[in-house]
Motif scaffolding. Structure first.
Motif, PDB file in Angstrom:
ATOM      1  N   PRO A  11      53.591  57.058  83.472  1.00 24.82           N
ATOM      2  CA  PRO A  11      53.901  57.764  82.395  1.00 24.82           C
ATOM      3  C   PRO A  11      53.091  59.264  83.007  1.00 24.82           C
ATOM      4  O   PRO A  11      53.389  59.860  82.891  1.00 24.82           O
ATOM      5  CB  PRO A  11      53.112  57.203  81.555  1.00 24.82           C
ATOM      6  CG  PRO A  11      53.538  55.913  81.152  1.00 24.82           C
ATOM      7  CD  PRO A  11      53.143  55.646  82.711  1.00 24.82           C
ATOM      8  N   SER A  17      52.264  57.957  77.460  1.00 31.00           N
ATOM      9  CA  SER A  17      52.009  56.273  77.311  1.00 31.00           C
ATOM     10  C   SER A  17      52.243  55.614  76.558  1.00 31.00           C
ATOM     11  O   SER A  17      53.025  54.412  75.621  1.00 31.00           O
ATOM     12  CB  SER A  17      51.066  56.064  77.822  1.00 31.00           C
ATOM     13  OG  SER A  17      50.265  57.118  78.927  1.00 31.00           O
ATOM     14  N   LEU A  20      55.856  55.551  74.853  1.00 28.77           N
ATOM     15  CA  LEU A  20      56.530  54.789  75.346  1.00 28.77           C
ATOM     16  C   LEU A  20      55.999  52.856  75.050  1.00 28.77           C
ATOM     17  O   LEU A  20      56.840  51.818  74.606  1.00 28.77           O
ATOM     18  CB  LEU A  20      56.614  54.786  76.951  1.00 28.77           C
ATOM     19  CG  LEU A  20      57.096  55.819  77.944  1.00 28.77           C
ATOM     20  CD1 LEU A  20      56.437  55.649  79.577  1.00 28.77           C
ATOM     21  CD2 LEU A  20      58.664  55.283  77.964  1.00 28.77           C
ATOM     22  N   TYR A 283      61.877  57.329  82.587  1.00 26.53           N
ATOM     23  CA  TYR A 283      61.425  57.580  80.916  1.00 26.53           C
ATOM     24  C   TYR A 283      62.145  58.252  79.976  1.00 26.53           C
ATOM     25  O   TYR A 283      61.817  58.222  79.022  1.00 26.53           O
ATOM     26  CB  TYR A 283      59.573  57.875  81.116  1.00 26.53           C
ATOM     27  CG  TYR A 283      58.363  57.157  81.662  1.00 26.53           C
ATOM     28  CD1 TYR A 283      58.951  55.510  81.759  1.00 26.53           C
ATOM     29  CD2 TYR A 283      58.671  57.315  83.703  1.00 26.53           C
ATOM     30  CE1 TYR A 283      58.050  54.744  82.235  1.00 26.53           C
ATOM     31  CE2 TYR A 283      57.492  56.322  84.290  1.00 26.53           C
ATOM     32  CZ  TYR A 283      57.239  55.175  83.649  1.00 26.53           C
ATOM     33  OH  TYR A 283      56.660  54.221  84.230  1.00 26.53           O
ATOM     34  N   VAL A 286      64.523  56.579  78.204  1.00 25.26           N
ATOM     35  CA  VAL A 286      63.864  55.664  77.142  1.00 25.26           C
ATOM     36  C   VAL A 286      63.424  55.833  76.241  1.00 25.26           C
ATOM     37  O   VAL A 286      63.756  56.005  74.633  1.00 25.26           O
ATOM     38  CB  VAL A 286      62.681  55.015  76.912  1.00 25.26           C
ATOM     39  CG1 VAL A 286      61.718  53.972  76.093  1.00 25.26           C
ATOM     40  CG2 VAL A 286      62.584  53.637  78.464  1.00 25.26           C
ATOM     41  N   ILE A 287      62.516  57.156  76.591  1.00 33.69           N
ATOM     42  CA  ILE A 287      61.891  57.938  74.216  1.00 33.69           C
ATOM     43  C   ILE A 287      63.722  58.378  74.221  1.00 33.69           C
ATOM     44  O   ILE A 287      63.966  58.703  72.833  1.00 33.69           O
ATOM     45  CB  ILE A 287      61.575  59.428  74.983  1.00 33.69           C
ATOM     46  CG1 ILE A 287      59.737  59.455  76.034  1.00 33.69           C
ATOM     47  CG2 ILE A 287      61.125  59.825  74.201  1.00 33.69           C
ATOM     48  CD1 ILE A 287      59.375  57.910  75.175  1.00 33.69           C
TER      49      ILE A 287
END
Lengths: 360, 340
Positions: A11, A17, A20, A283, A286-287
């Motif tokens: 990340p 991090s 996540l 990523y 995800v966020i």
């Protein structure tokens, strides 16, 4: 080992991090942390959307292809498994047949559309996919003898995944070990595996070529990479993973229908998530998904209060009406394309980089 | 047809440009071919008029988009928003002046619709100006961002319509003298469709004349061919573009009003639903070509109407099939506009 699992693409920001990790732990323990059917449904939707959005990011963020047919592939997966379970009864072989048929159909369609229109410019591809996806959605809702039309189809899933099924008697941390829980973990671990797989792809030499094409396709071609082939491969890969996301969603909902699987709203949702989360960073999916789906489900509660507080003022009350949450996300979307095109993840990473450079 | 320049003056030594007539013949040929398939002449007339009316409305929505693309290489995915805004703005006139809409007087009907159209075009034109300034100007030359940003603009615009006009559908009444149909022989021709054809033809002829017979039109066509050259000759192509953008938005607004009255109910998604059709039309016509766009619109609408009558299941995908067929024949569209 962590480095291996994340394919060397860490990340690179402490805050990122932490976020996540929070999402991962939250999703992994969702059935035990939150109670009630709704919150579990939110968690499962987040899992599926992470996969769906990340697979779209493979196209938009990494290869620079704008496709509006991503929901079509998602829908093919959902309909494939849904119709197979509806027609063949709730067996695992039906799941298998439905999934593989859907994968084959998706692959062929992606290949045809790709070869047909990826040679030309991005804008052309965007328009063609928009038209094809619209036609597909119309077909799915009109061929009601096969697809159940606008109402869609509900179906039974194999025994192990039925809510009535109990693996063990009794409760485990306040949660019965029933089929719903098993389905959730099926969705969760499949999503996790697919996510790590995509992380692997974008950090492989193949992924680097895709990024080269995004940055400058002419130069990539000059270096000896056949851009058409790479683009088509990325397109097919994205389509296949979206199909799998559709399969997971259908298994979770035990229902397929044009509104939840094929409508253009799903496509705009995906676009919003990718851009707000961060294009070109897996990523970001995800966020973005976690934020978006939480907002979709809980922002409306907040807005209802805001709207109630402004009930006397005609236009403002409308502006904060709970159904208008998409307006605010749309504004956020436009702003983020202008001011932070790398999205939340890009912003966090840039911040972390600036700090680490200042230190020494 | 419009993109092919005619010899400028008599004394110019320019070689005569060959006019490409094959696409021009497509529409009449299609209509004639369908006559034996449809079987009865009155039905055929009704279908053809319905197709032409729909085609005219689609043309109005699409023409601005294709010109904007040709001139500035901007594809506005939010073009449908202007259609919706146009239709909804018309209700500001049509709903309060219900009396004028319901009377049997042709002139009062016409003037109330005229006012609605004027207001809608004014509002969408101004909105187009704002849209160009705020949304599109920062992203010239960046296709990916253009697609995303105009898409975002579309979402915001659609939601703002909900904020201003509420989330419910709005029923829109046709003026009483526009209802019903003329019966000629056995063929029933709906009055409103004939009006739509009339308005559409007027718009097309006006556009054709402006593009081919005026200095502004000359500059626009030159800009489509080679924008840098026009700039080098000292014309501010940016102003030209803002003008075209406003005109294109206003035309989309006009199309929206007519389409809204045709459907008789308004939802905020009315423009978004047309976007796909509009894209198919401009792809068929060749991106940037107004003449191609006109033929494309007619073809799409006629094929949709004939297919809807002959084979309803095929009609669902008739536009896509038509697009694929045309692209297999001419991969750049009917009238390819060179460059890019």
């Amino acid at each position: 080992m962590m480095n291996n699992l994340l394919s060397g693409d860490l990340p690179r920001s402490r805050l990122l991090s932490a976020m996540l990790l929070a999402v991962l732990v939250g999703l992994a323990l969702a059935p035990f942390l939150f109670h009630g059917a709704r919150s579990l449904n939110v968690a499962a939707t987040i899992c599926v959307f992470i996969v769906l959005v990340a697979s779209y990011d493979l196209l938009l963020g990494y290869t620079g292809i704008v496709s509006f047919a991503h929901t079509m592939f998602y829908g093919i997966g959902a309909y494939g498994v849904g119709l197979a379970l509806h027609g063949m009864g709730p067996t695992w072989s039906a799941v298998l047949v439905g999934t593989s048929a859907a994968l084959v159909v998706s692959l062929l369609l992606a290949l045809v559309i790709g070869l047909f229109s990826l040679r030309v410019r991005a804008i052309f591809y965007a328009m063609i996919t928009l038209a094809v996806a619209a036609a597909f959605a119309v077909l799915a809702s009109q061929l009601s003898d096969y697809t159940g039309g606008e109402d869609g189809r509900t179906f039974k899933v194999p025994d192990l995944l039925q809510p009535g099924f109990h693996l063990l008697e009794g409760e485990f941390f306040g949660r019965a070990l029933d089929g719903k829980l098993i389905t959730y973990y099926l969705v969760f671990f499949s999503a996790l595996a697919l996510f790590l797989f995509m992380l692997r792809i974008v950090n492989s030499p193949f992924g680097r070529v895709l990024q080269a094409i995004r940055e400058n396709d002419f130069r990539a071609e000059a270096l000896g990479y056949r851009t058409v082939i790479y683009r088509t491969l990325a397109n097919c890969l994205g389509a296949l993973i979206a199909t799998l996301a559709g399969v997971l969603m259908a298994l979770w909902l035990r229902y397929v229908g044009p509104k939840t699987m094929l409508s253009f709203e799903v496509m705009t949702d995906i676009l919003l998530i990718v851009v707000i989360g961060g294009m070109g960073t897996v990523y970001g999916a995800v966020i973005g998904s976690a934020l978006f789906i939480l907002m979709q489900n809980y922002l409306q509660v907040l807005m209802k209060e805001a709207s109630a507080a402004m009930v006397g003022i005609p236009l403002l009350a409308n502006l904060f009406h709970p159904d208008r949450w998409l307006l605010w996300l749309g504004v956020l979307f436009v702003l983020s394309v202008y001011f932070f095109p790398a999205g939340i993840v890009g912003k966090l990473r840039a911040g972390a980089q600036a700090r680490s450079q200042r230190k020494p | 047809m419009t993109t092919i320049p005619h010899p400028v003056t008599q004394d110019s030594p320019l070689a005569k440009v060959r006019v490409d007539v094959v696409p021009l013949l497509l529409v009449p040929m299609l209509a004639l071919l369908m006559l034996p398939l449809v079987g009865s002449f009155p039905t055929w007339v009704t279908l053809t008029v319905a197709g032409l009316a729909m085609g005219m409305m689609v043309f109005m929505m699409a023409s601005g988009l294709t010109l904007i693309f040709g001139l500035m290489d901007v594809l506005n995915f939010g073009h449908g928003a202007f259609v919706s805004v146009g239709a909804f703005t018309a209700t500001l006139v049509l709903l309060p002046m219900k009396g004028w809409v319901e009377t049997e007087s042709v002139w009062m009907n016409l003037s109330v619709v005229g006012m609605a159209i004027l207001l809608a075009m004014l509002v969408t034109g101004l909105l187009g100006w704002a849209f160009e300034r705020i949304i599109i100007r920062p992203v010239y030359g960046l296709h990916l961002k253009q697609i995303l940003i105009t898409m975002g603009g579309m979402i915001v615009a659609e939601q703002l319509i909900h904020v201003i006009w509420g989330a419910e559908q709005i029923p829109l009444q046709l003026p009483s003298t526009f209802r019903g149909a003329f019966i000629i022989g056995d063929a029933a021709l709906e009055k409103y469709r004939l009006i739509a054809v009339g308005v559409g033809l007027t718009v097309f002829v006006t556009m054709f004349l402006v593009l081919n017979r005026t200095k502004v039109g000359l500059l626009i066509r030159a800009g489509v061919e080679n924008g840098e050259m026009v700039e080098a000759l000292g014309y501010r192509i940016r102003r030209l573009f803002v003008g075209v953008f406003m005109a294109g938005s206003a035309l989309a607004g006009l199309g929206g009003v007519l389409w809204g009255m045709y459907k008789e109910t308004l939802t905020a998604a009315i423009g978004g639903e047309m976007t796909v059709l509009v894209f198919i039309v401009i792809i068929i016509g060749g991106l940037g070509s107004v003449g191609g766009c006109f033929i494309g619109a007619m073809l799409v609408a006629l094929v949709a109407n004939y297919a809807g009558f002959l084979a309803p299941k095929v009609a669902l995908v008739s536009d896509i099939l038509l697009m694929v067929t045309v692209l297999l024949w001419r991969p750049q569209g009917l009238y390819p506009v060179a460059k890019r």
